[in-house]
Each structure stands twice: as C-alpha cells, then as structure tokens.
Design a protein around this motif. Structure first.
Motif, PDB file in Angstrom:
ATOM      1  N   ASP A  82       0.791  -1.226  -0.129  1.00  8.65           N
ATOM      2  CA  ASP A  82       0.178   0.001   0.503  1.00  8.65           C
ATOM      3  C   ASP A  82       0.756   1.650   0.011  1.00  8.65           C
ATOM      4  O   ASP A  82       0.429   2.014  -0.537  1.00  8.65           O
ATOM      5  N   SER A 123      -9.579   4.084  -2.345  1.00  4.55           N
ATOM      6  CA  SER A 123      -8.931   4.832  -2.554  1.00  4.55           C
ATOM      7  C   SER A 123      -8.675   6.633  -2.317  1.00  4.55           C
ATOM      8  O   SER A 123      -8.399   6.942  -1.574  1.00  4.55           O
ATOM      9  N   ARG A 158      -8.692   6.935   1.374  1.00  4.19           N
ATOM     10  CA  ARG A 158      -7.310   6.981   1.624  1.00  4.19           C
ATOM     11  C   ARG A 158      -6.726   8.782   1.460  1.00  4.19           C
ATOM     12  O   ARG A 158      -6.061   9.519   2.501  1.00  4.19           O
TER      13      ARG A 158
END
Length: 259
Positions: free
Chosen positions: A167, A231, A234
């Motif tokens: 990641d 995503s 994030r």
C-alpha cells in the motif's frame, strides 16, 4: 525536502460525461441534454531530492494524433497538441535533460502517461511501477479484455522495471508512494514533503475536483468502483492529517493553482 518542477504536457479535449459520470444524461423530460466538451491538462513532475532526481510519468507519445493512438480512443480523448509536447522538449523547458533523471515513477501505464517511456529503453534508469499495474497493462494491451487505454508500444521495451509492492513504498527521503487502486489496479499516488505544505499527488484517482468530491469517472475509466471509493477515502484522510496541497489528474485549474 523536495523541490518540484511542474511540466505542462498539453491539452486533451473530451466530453465531461467521460470525466464525471452522469454529467450529461437524457431523461424523459429532457431527451437531448447539452454536452460540455472541455479541455484537460496532461502533466508530469520532476521531483528534485538530495538523493535523486525523479520524473513522475512521461506523458503522451507525440504521434498520438497521427495514428499512434487507436482512432476510437483518440476520438473520445483527443490530445490535440501532443506533437508540440515531446518529453525531451518539455524537460528542456524546465531546465532538465534526460540524462538528469535518476528514476521514473509511473503512476500507471495508460497511454497519456507512458508515451515517453521509450526514451529510457536500454538504460539503467529504474522505472517504478506497482505490482498490480504491469501484468494488467500487458493483459490489456495484448488481449481483447481489460482496458483499451494501454498500448504495448508504450511500455514493451528494454526497461529497468522496479516493482513496487504493498500500500505504500518509501522511494527516498520525503517521497512516499501510495497504492490507489480503482482507476487502474496499480495506480500510484504520492505524498511529497517540501518546504511549506506537503504535496499529495492524487493523480488519476480523481481527474477533476468533482471526482475528488465523490463523483466517479465514467465506468469505462474505472477498473474497480469499490476500490476507487476506498482509495478516495484514503486520499482525503491523508489530506486532513497532513494539510497537504492536492494535485489531481487532469484538472487544468487545479494544476495551474498548484503550479
């Protein structure tokens, strides 16, 4: 700390409905909605750190509009001035030569990002790419499945591939690569420390501000909608925690503001 040069690699023209899903749809009461045909920016970065000089992406091939890109794709996303924006020429405008580049980070291998990779063929310059991106690019470019936005001619060269796993990946002091799957399986962004606020490179996770606010791209531009939303969350969390300035994938006004 890093110094960043922003390379303007030209303009792509496209219908906003490709970029923001549902931007223009027919309904029972309006069967002929207006369409917005607008311009989007293609950009690269040169990230100068004490350890190395890093090129972020390589832009479109200069022959994009001369038959190098497949006609249906160019018809939808026309890089109208690609011929005026060679990688060598745009690097020179920013004060760099190819020989100054110590490493290349490929956010992903779509044809508007990988068109200059051939310049590094046969060299030992490391080309960083995520583990999930490289096989998907070859799969897409050599079969009738996957995405039509990959061209083997862009990346099927003698390149010094350096595979990124996981990641996040510490590339060098002050540069952290972030795996942001959704647009493509191996999309990479970055958090770059610099004087002042850090720069959060969101890239094609969000083409424009409307995408960053939660409006997805057209489904043809997403490999995995659920992953795209994760995503996006994030990225927003990193922005909140760090106070970073955000650089989006193709939003011209955002690019000009950040630059």
């Amino acid at each position: 700390m890093a110094d960043i040069a922003f390379l303007d690699r030209g303009r792509v023209m496209a219908d906003r409905s490709f970029v923001v899903d549902g931007a223009s749809v027919a309904t029972a009461s309006n069967r002929d909605p207006d369409h917005t045909y607008e311009e989007y920016v293609v950009w690269n970065l040169v990230v100068e750190t004490p350890e190395r000089t890093i090129l972020w992406d390589t832009g479109s091939h200069p022959d994009a509009g001369e038959g190098y890109w497949p006609e249906p794709l160019y018809d939808a996303f026309a890089h109208v001035d690609a011929a005026e924006h060679t990688l060598v020429g745009d690097l020179a405008d920013a004060g760099y030569a190819l020989a100054d580049i110590d490493a290349v980070v490929m956010s992903h291998l779509h044809l508007d990002h990988a068109g200059g990779l051939s310049e590094f063929a046969g060299t030992d310059v490391p080309i960083y790419v995520h583990r999930e991106e490289l096989p998907y690019a070859y799969y897409s470019a050599t079969t009738d499945e996957g995405s039509i936005a990959y061209l083997a001619a862009d990346f099927d060269h003698d390149l010094n591939w350096t595979v990124v796993h996981g990641d996040s990946y510490h590339l060098t002091e002050g540069v952290e690569l972030l795996h942001l799957p959704g647009h493509t399986p191996g999309l990479l962004g970055a958090l770059i420390e610099r004087s002042g606020d850090p720069l959060l490179v969101v890239g094609d996770e969000a083409y424009v501000e409307a995408n960053y606010a939660g409006g997805p791209m057209a489904t043809s531009l997403l490999s995995d909608t659920a992953a795209w939303r994760a995503s996006l969350a994030r990225c927003r969390d990193i922005e909140r925690r760090t106070g970073a300035e955000v650089l989006l994938g193709h939003d011209l006004s955002v690019f000009e503001s950040v630059r």
